[in-house]
Design a protein around this motif. Structure first.
Motif, PDB file in Angstrom:
ATOM      1  N   MET A   1       0.824  -1.203   0.000  1.00  0.00           N
ATOM      2  CA  MET A   1       0.000   0.000   0.000  1.00  0.00           C
ATOM      3  C   MET A   1       0.864   1.261   0.000  1.00  0.00           C
ATOM      4  O   MET A   1       0.633   2.189  -0.763  1.00  0.00           O
ATOM      5  CB  MET A   1      -0.916  -0.001   1.228  1.00  0.00           C
ATOM      6  N   PHE A   2       1.858   1.291   0.898  1.00  0.00           N
ATOM      7  CA  PHE A   2       2.725   2.465   0.960  1.00  0.00           C
ATOM      8  C   PHE A   2       3.526   2.627  -0.330  1.00  0.00           C
ATOM      9  O   PHE A   2       3.767   3.746  -0.787  1.00  0.00           O
ATOM     10  CB  PHE A   2       3.668   2.365   2.161  1.00  0.00           C
ATOM     11  N   GLU A   3       3.930   1.497  -0.926  1.00  0.00           N
ATOM     12  CA  GLU A   3       4.685   1.565  -2.182  1.00  0.00           C
ATOM     13  C   GLU A   3       3.879   2.256  -3.273  1.00  0.00           C
ATOM     14  O   GLU A   3       4.425   3.020  -4.078  1.00  0.00           O
ATOM     15  CB  GLU A   3       5.087   0.150  -2.641  1.00  0.00           C
ATOM     16  N   LYS A   4       2.580   1.991  -3.305  1.00  0.00           N
ATOM     17  CA  LYS A   4       1.713   2.631  -4.305  1.00  0.00           C
ATOM     18  C   LYS A   4       1.697   4.145  -4.097  1.00  0.00           C
ATOM     19  O   LYS A   4       1.680   4.912  -5.059  1.00  0.00           O
ATOM     20  CB  LYS A   4       0.299   2.061  -4.212  1.00  0.00           C
ATOM     21  N   TYR A   6       4.148   5.904  -2.703  1.00  0.00           N
ATOM     22  CA  TYR A   6       5.465   6.420  -3.106  1.00  0.00           C
ATOM     23  C   TYR A   6       5.534   6.640  -4.618  1.00  0.00           C
ATOM     24  O   TYR A   6       6.196   7.567  -5.096  1.00  0.00           O
ATOM     25  CB  TYR A   6       6.582   5.442  -2.718  1.00  0.00           C
ATOM     26  N   ASN A   7       4.876   5.746  -5.365  1.00  0.00           N
ATOM     27  CA  ASN A   7       4.980   5.778  -6.829  1.00  0.00           C
ATOM     28  C   ASN A   7       3.949   6.689  -7.501  1.00  0.00           C
ATOM     29  O   ASN A   7       3.880   6.752  -8.737  1.00  0.00           O
ATOM     30  CB  ASN A   7       4.836   4.354  -7.389  1.00  0.00           C
ATOM     31  N   MET A   8       3.142   7.355  -6.724  1.00  0.00           N
ATOM     32  CA  MET A   8       2.155   8.272  -7.308  1.00  0.00           C
ATOM     33  C   MET A   8       2.853   9.511  -7.872  1.00  0.00           C
ATOM     34  O   MET A   8       3.965   9.855  -7.464  1.00  0.00           O
ATOM     35  CB  MET A   8       1.142   8.700  -6.239  1.00  0.00           C
ATOM     36  N   GLY A   9       2.168  10.155  -8.818  1.00  0.00           N
ATOM     37  CA  GLY A   9       2.724  11.373  -9.398  1.00  0.00           C
ATOM     38  C   GLY A   9       2.862  12.482  -8.371  1.00  0.00           C
ATOM     39  O   GLY A   9       3.856  13.216  -8.339  1.00  0.00           O
ATOM     40  N   GLU A  10       1.862  12.611  -7.514  1.00  0.00           N
ATOM     41  CA  GLU A  10       1.900  13.607  -6.437  1.00  0.00           C
ATOM     42  C   GLU A  10       2.842  13.125  -5.333  1.00  0.00           C
ATOM     43  O   GLU A  10       2.845  11.954  -4.977  1.00  0.00           O
ATOM     44  CB  GLU A  10       0.498  13.832  -5.856  1.00  0.00           C
TER      45      GLU A  10
END
Length: 295
Positions: A1-4, A6-10
């Motif tokens: 969940m946290f990895e997702k 981290y990988n967001m544009g924002e």
């Protein structure tokens, strides 16, 4: 969940964690931001109750959290120690998560992460005005299963972190690590204190009981003061939290019985600490944040 995330544009400075059933005060983000701007990396908010008057169990839970907020969390914050994460309503700096990872696998992952933070020289701060409303179990059976899970996780966490925390505490003279280690030891102390309390109540009702000699350890006046304070400190603290009313006064009459149930629950939880099955707590109350803040 946290990895997702981290990988967001924002890109975000911090992440807040909530349970799906939670309601959050309108000033929550503002209060958390104040603490983050002060340099705190992990902040726990004030855990309140959505449904304190649904049953004697929900009222007992609510009293327990109100007392914990005032006499456990807030003093630790003022003393510069680490507060405890409560599983919901907390905020973490993204860089801390990236540095040490979440990696919590106990049934009480909030407790495990609190200990992990202490071992990595981080502490949990407190925000008394960032309120999160949590739904409490309504029946004794639901409560028993939930608290047994908490004790299973606590025992598992103690077996993993008690040694490292004490080593860090004595090698580095780290008071935060020592305080966290002592907290992990608390359930064992709870069992003994609970048994002593029951013995003390029996003595109060049957002063001439031949089975218990606790009254000879201190003068009778000392025990009288001790028992009086036991019954008064809770209502006075809840009064300071502005939660006091006649229903809460009734709650304090049954609250000792709720506390006594912790004794078998703690023993049962420690005996089954290797059981990793998750017992789900049902949530069914439909309450809006406006209803709670109006109250």
């Amino acid at each position: 969940m946290f990895e997702k995330i981290y990988n967001m544009g924002e890109k975000y400075d911090a992440i807040s964690v909530f349970d799906a059933d939670n309601l959050v005060s309108s000033n929550y983000l503002l209060e958390m931001n104040k603490q983050l701007c002060k340099g705190h990396k992990v902040v726990q908010g004030y855990i309140d109750s959505k449904n304190p008057f649904d049953s004697w169990i929900t009222l007992s839970y609510s009293i327990a959290f109100w007392l914990s907020n005032r006499i456990f969390q807030l003093p630790r914050y003022y003393l510069g120690l680490s507060c405890g994460l409560c599983g919901t309503g907390f905020c973490i700096d993204v860089n801390v998560l990236k540095e040490i990872g979440w990696g919590a696998t106990c049934l009480t992952e909030d407790l495990e992460f609190t200990m992990k933070l202490a071992l990595n020289n981080y502490k949990v701060a407190w925000s008394h005005n960032a309120v999160v409303y949590d739904e409490k179990p309504i029946t004794l059976k639901q409560s028993w299963n939930q608290r047994k899970r908490w004790m299973q996780g606590h025992a598992d966490c103690a077996s993993r972190y008690l040694g490292p925390l004490f080593r860090k505490a004595f090698r580095e003279r780290d008071l935060i690590a020592f305080d966290c280690a002592v907290y992990l030891f608390q359930p064992i102390r709870l069992v003994f204190i609970g048994l002593i309390t029951i013995m003390m109540w029996i003595q109060t009702v049957y002063p001439e009981s031949p089975f218990y000699n606790l009254k000879y350890v201190f003068p009778t006046e000392v025990w009288t003061v001790f028992v009086t304070l036991q019954f008064l400190y809770g209502p006075l603290i809840v009064l300071s939290e502005k939660k006091f009313n006649l229903k809460v006064l009734y709650g304090f009459l049954i609250y000792p019985f709720y506390c006594i149930t912790w004794i078998p629950i703690t023993i049962q939880g420690f005996m089954s600490k290797n059981n990793k099955d998750w017992s789900h707590t049902q949530h069914s109350r439909k309450i809006s944040i406006s209803d709670l803040e109006k109250a």
